[in-house]
Scaffold this motif. Sequence first.
Motif, PDB file in Angstrom:
ATOM      1  N   VAL A  56      -2.455  33.147   3.024  1.00 54.49           N
ATOM      2  CA  VAL A  56      -2.837  31.812   3.507  1.00 54.49           C
ATOM      3  C   VAL A  56      -2.148  30.760   2.650  1.00 54.49           C
ATOM      4  CG1 VAL A  56      -4.745  30.164   3.703  1.00 54.49           C
ATOM      5  CG2 VAL A  56      -5.031  32.511   4.528  1.00 54.49           C
ATOM      6  N   ASN A  57      -2.159  30.961   1.337  1.00 51.91           N
ATOM      7  CA  ASN A  57      -1.450  30.034   0.450  1.00 51.91           C
ATOM      8  C   ASN A  57       0.019  29.929   0.829  1.00 51.91           C
ATOM      9  OD1 ASN A  57      -3.748  29.533  -1.108  1.00 51.91           O
ATOM     10  ND2 ASN A  57      -3.257  31.110  -2.617  1.00 51.91           N
ATOM     11  N   VAL A  58       0.642  31.067   1.086  1.00 52.15           N
ATOM     12  CA  VAL A  58       2.062  31.078   1.451  1.00 52.15           C
ATOM     13  C   VAL A  58       2.299  30.258   2.712  1.00 52.15           C
ATOM     14  CG1 VAL A  58       3.907  32.571   2.321  1.00 52.15           C
ATOM     15  CG2 VAL A  58       2.593  33.256   0.303  1.00 52.15           C
ATOM     16  N   LEU A  59       1.498  30.479   3.724  1.00 52.38           N
ATOM     17  CA  LEU A  59       1.689  29.761   4.989  1.00 52.38           C
ATOM     18  C   LEU A  59       1.390  28.274   4.852  1.00 52.38           C
ATOM     19  CD1 LEU A  59       0.213  32.339   7.522  1.00 52.38           C
ATOM     20  CD2 LEU A  59       2.622  31.778   7.151  1.00 52.38           C
ATOM     21  N   ASP A  60       0.519  27.920   3.898  1.00 48.84           N
ATOM     22  CA  ASP A  60       0.180  26.516   3.679  1.00 48.84           C
ATOM     23  C   ASP A  60       1.106  25.838   2.670  1.00 48.84           C
ATOM     24  OD1 ASP A  60      -1.860  26.482   5.499  1.00 48.84           O
ATOM     25  OD2 ASP A  60      -3.468  26.774   4.035  1.00 48.84           O
ATOM     26  N   GLY A  61       2.107  26.572   2.162  1.00 54.38           N
ATOM     27  CA  GLY A  61       3.084  25.966   1.262  1.00 54.38           C
ATOM     28  C   GLY A  61       2.668  25.915  -0.183  1.00 54.38           C
ATOM     29  N   GLN A  86     -17.893  43.934  -0.582  1.00 53.12           N
ATOM     30  CA  GLN A  86     -16.466  44.177  -0.332  1.00 53.12           C
ATOM     31  C   GLN A  86     -16.143  43.957   1.151  1.00 53.12           C
ATOM     32  OE1 GLN A  86     -14.212  44.788  -2.591  1.00 53.12           O
ATOM     33  NE2 GLN A  86     -14.994  46.099  -4.231  1.00 53.12           N
ATOM     34  N   LEU A  87     -16.974  44.511   2.026  1.00 51.54           N
ATOM     35  CA  LEU A  87     -16.725  44.389   3.461  1.00 51.54           C
ATOM     36  C   LEU A  87     -16.812  42.933   3.919  1.00 51.54           C
ATOM     37  CD1 LEU A  87     -18.731  47.481   4.762  1.00 51.54           C
ATOM     38  CD2 LEU A  87     -16.243  47.207   4.778  1.00 51.54           C
ATOM     39  N   ALA A  88     -17.822  42.226   3.458  1.00 56.05           N
ATOM     40  CA  ALA A  88     -17.980  40.829   3.852  1.00 56.05           C
ATOM     41  C   ALA A  88     -16.795  39.991   3.383  1.00 56.05           C
ATOM     42  CB  ALA A  88     -19.292  40.265   3.298  1.00 56.05           C
ATOM     43  N   ASP A  89     -16.363  40.233   2.160  1.00 55.88           N
ATOM     44  CA  ASP A  89     -15.230  39.476   1.611  1.00 55.88           C
ATOM     45  C   ASP A  89     -13.962  39.745   2.412  1.00 55.88           C
ATOM     46  OD1 ASP A  89     -13.658  37.921  -0.064  1.00 55.88           O
ATOM     47  OD2 ASP A  89     -13.489  39.468  -1.606  1.00 55.88           O
ATOM     48  N   LEU A  90     -13.721  41.013   2.742  1.00 57.04           N
ATOM     49  CA  LEU A  90     -12.511  41.342   3.493  1.00 57.04           C
ATOM     50  C   LEU A  90     -12.567  40.751   4.895  1.00 57.04           C
ATOM     51  CD1 LEU A  90      -9.803  42.673   3.613  1.00 57.04           C
ATOM     52  CD2 LEU A  90     -10.919  44.870   4.050  1.00 57.04           C
ATOM     53  N   ARG A  91     -13.732  40.781   5.527  1.00 62.64           N
ATOM     54  CA  ARG A  91     -13.854  40.159   6.852  1.00 62.64           C
ATOM     55  C   ARG A  91     -13.574  38.665   6.785  1.00 62.64           C
ATOM     56  NH1 ARG A  91     -18.633  43.486   7.259  1.00 62.64           N
ATOM     57  NH2 ARG A  91     -18.268  45.242   8.693  1.00 62.64           N
ATOM     58  N   GLU A  92     -14.147  38.013   5.780  1.00 63.28           N
ATOM     59  CA  GLU A  92     -14.008  36.558   5.675  1.00 63.28           C
ATOM     60  C   GLU A  92     -12.584  36.152   5.322  1.00 63.28           C
ATOM     61  OE1 GLU A  92     -16.995  35.665   2.805  1.00 63.28           O
ATOM     62  OE2 GLU A  92     -18.646  36.180   4.173  1.00 63.28           O
ATOM     63  N   SER A  93     -11.957  36.866   4.406  1.00 61.03           N
ATOM     64  CA  SER A  93     -10.578  36.528   4.029  1.00 61.03           C
ATOM     65  C   SER A  93      -9.625  36.807   5.183  1.00 61.03           C
ATOM     66  CB  SER A  93     -10.156  37.296   2.773  1.00 61.03           C
ATOM     67  OG  SER A  93     -10.226  38.692   2.981  1.00 61.03           O
ATOM     68  N   THR A  94      -9.896  37.878   5.938  1.00 63.63           N
ATOM     69  CA  THR A  94      -9.082  38.172   7.113  1.00 63.63           C
ATOM     70  C   THR A  94      -9.228  37.075   8.154  1.00 63.63           C
ATOM     71  OG1 THR A  94      -9.206  40.559   6.775  1.00 63.63           O
ATOM     72  CG2 THR A  94      -8.724  39.804   9.003  1.00 63.63           C
ATOM     73  N   ALA A  95     -10.446  36.579   8.347  1.00 67.14           N
ATOM     74  CA  ALA A  95     -10.668  35.495   9.308  1.00 67.14           C
ATOM     75  C   ALA A  95      -9.903  34.242   8.899  1.00 67.14           C
ATOM     76  CB  ALA A  95     -12.158  35.198   9.424  1.00 67.14           C
ATOM     77  N   ARG A  96      -9.879  33.951   7.596  1.00 65.21           N
ATOM     78  CA  ARG A  96      -9.109  32.788   7.132  1.00 65.21           C
ATOM     79  C   ARG A  96      -7.623  32.969   7.417  1.00 65.21           C
ATOM     80  NH1 ARG A  96     -13.065  33.118   2.914  1.00 65.21           N
ATOM     81  NH2 ARG A  96     -11.723  34.389   1.573  1.00 65.21           N
ATOM     82  N   PHE A  97      -7.116  34.176   7.191  1.00 63.51           N
ATOM     83  CA  PHE A  97      -5.707  34.438   7.464  1.00 63.51           C
ATOM     84  C   PHE A  97      -5.409  34.298   8.956  1.00 63.51           C
ATOM     85  CE2 PHE A  97      -2.351  37.450   8.663  1.00 63.51           C
ATOM     86  CZ  PHE A  97      -1.294  36.907   7.957  1.00 63.51           C
ATOM     87  N   GLU A  99      -7.035  32.553  11.169  1.00 63.03           N
ATOM     88  CA  GLU A  99      -7.152  31.148  11.556  1.00 63.03           C
ATOM     89  C   GLU A  99      -5.899  30.369  11.169  1.00 63.03           C
ATOM     90  OE1 GLU A  99     -10.165  27.312  10.884  1.00 63.03           O
ATOM     91  OE2 GLU A  99     -10.477  29.182   9.787  1.00 63.03           O
ATOM     92  N   THR A 100      -5.417  30.608   9.970  1.00 61.80           N
ATOM     93  CA  THR A 100      -4.187  29.931   9.535  1.00 61.80           C
ATOM     94  C   THR A 100      -3.004  30.365  10.390  1.00 61.80           C
ATOM     95  OG1 THR A 100      -5.011  29.791   7.268  1.00 61.80           O
ATOM     96  CG2 THR A 100      -2.641  29.551   7.579  1.00 61.80           C
ATOM     97  N   GLY A 101      -2.927  31.652  10.715  1.00 65.51           N
ATOM     98  CA  GLY A 101      -1.831  32.147  11.517  1.00 65.51           C
ATOM     99  C   GLY A 101      -1.847  31.643  12.939  1.00 65.51           C
ATOM    100  N   ALA A 102      -3.023  31.308  13.446  1.00 63.02           N
ATOM    101  CA  ALA A 102      -3.141  30.831  14.827  1.00 63.02           C
ATOM    102  C   ALA A 102      -2.845  29.342  14.964  1.00 63.02           C
ATOM    103  CB  ALA A 102      -4.540  31.125  15.356  1.00 63.02           C
ATOM    104  N   ALA A 103      -2.778  28.624  13.855  1.00 63.63           N
ATOM    105  CA  ALA A 103      -2.542  27.183  13.910  1.00 63.63           C
ATOM    106  C   ALA A 103      -1.087  26.878  14.286  1.00 63.63           C
ATOM    107  CB  ALA A 103      -2.868  26.565  12.549  1.00 63.63           C
ATOM    108  N   PRO A 104      -0.837  25.803  15.024  1.00 64.46           N
ATOM    109  CA  PRO A 104       0.545  25.431  15.349  1.00 64.46           C
ATOM    110  C   PRO A 104       1.363  25.242  14.069  1.00 64.46           C
ATOM    111  CG  PRO A 104      -1.019  24.125  16.626  1.00 64.46           C
ATOM    112  CD  PRO A 104      -1.818  24.858  15.594  1.00 64.46           C
ATOM    113  N   ALA A 105       2.570  25.772  14.060  1.00 64.70           N
ATOM    114  CA  ALA A 105       3.398  25.713  12.853  1.00 64.70           C
ATOM    115  C   ALA A 105       4.849  25.974  13.215  1.00 64.70           C
ATOM    116  CB  ALA A 105       2.926  26.746  11.825  1.00 64.70           C
TER     117      ALA A 105
END
Length: 229
Positions: A56-61, A86-97, A99-105
């Motif tokens: 996410v950091n990479v995609l956000d510059g 562990q499972l909750a963290d991986l689900r949440e971090s994946t969702a953030r990724f 979401e960032t990947g789905a944004a216009p760019a």
Amino acid sequence: MIDHAHDLASVRDATERLLTAVAELDNASVTEPSRLPGWSRGHVLAHLARNADALVNVLDGRPMYASADARDSDIERDASRPLDVQLADLRESTARFQETGAAPADWARTVALRNGVTDSASRVPFRRWIEVELHHVDLGIGYELEDLPEEFVERETGFLAERFTGHPGVPPTHLTDGTRAWTTGRRDTTSPEVTVTGPAPDLLGWLCGRRGGSGLTVAGGSLPALPPL
């Protein structure tokens, strides 16, 4: 041509496979060794969660990680957490990724990764797909290289062959599974070409450092020693 939307969907599917499999473990199993030297399964899961945030950091510059030490300390900090955390963290971090990947760019832009490596933004979802699939194998919970999607195996083999192309420590090498073929190593005409043949999962396992090459046959020399990834 790279299709980042297709790769984002593949990341989602691969992550669901991993989460479903990991949910069958218990807290004690998470503390057991993974197939990666020095890492428990908890280390692998922590790395996967923090890698999603790093991309996410990479995609956000932003820098991928604050520093190499910060990356390592974050994984160590999170490795011993209970399975549900562990499972909750991986689900949440994946969702953030996702979401960032789905944004216009501008997916043709160049982004910065670790250690001075740059790449097209469009290839970041595939890089995440690599992390999820190979580390699922590294967990040692029944998911093997033979279980990887055929498309992934072919593309990751090509990706790694490209990575080692031109490397002075790797002789000119021809790779084939009997149907598909790749070339890698030094580009010179003075060294004989080594031909490495075997099943696609064994070729990939050798290229990515998960297998030593026992399922491969070599002609024209010995099996090349590959540099670490």
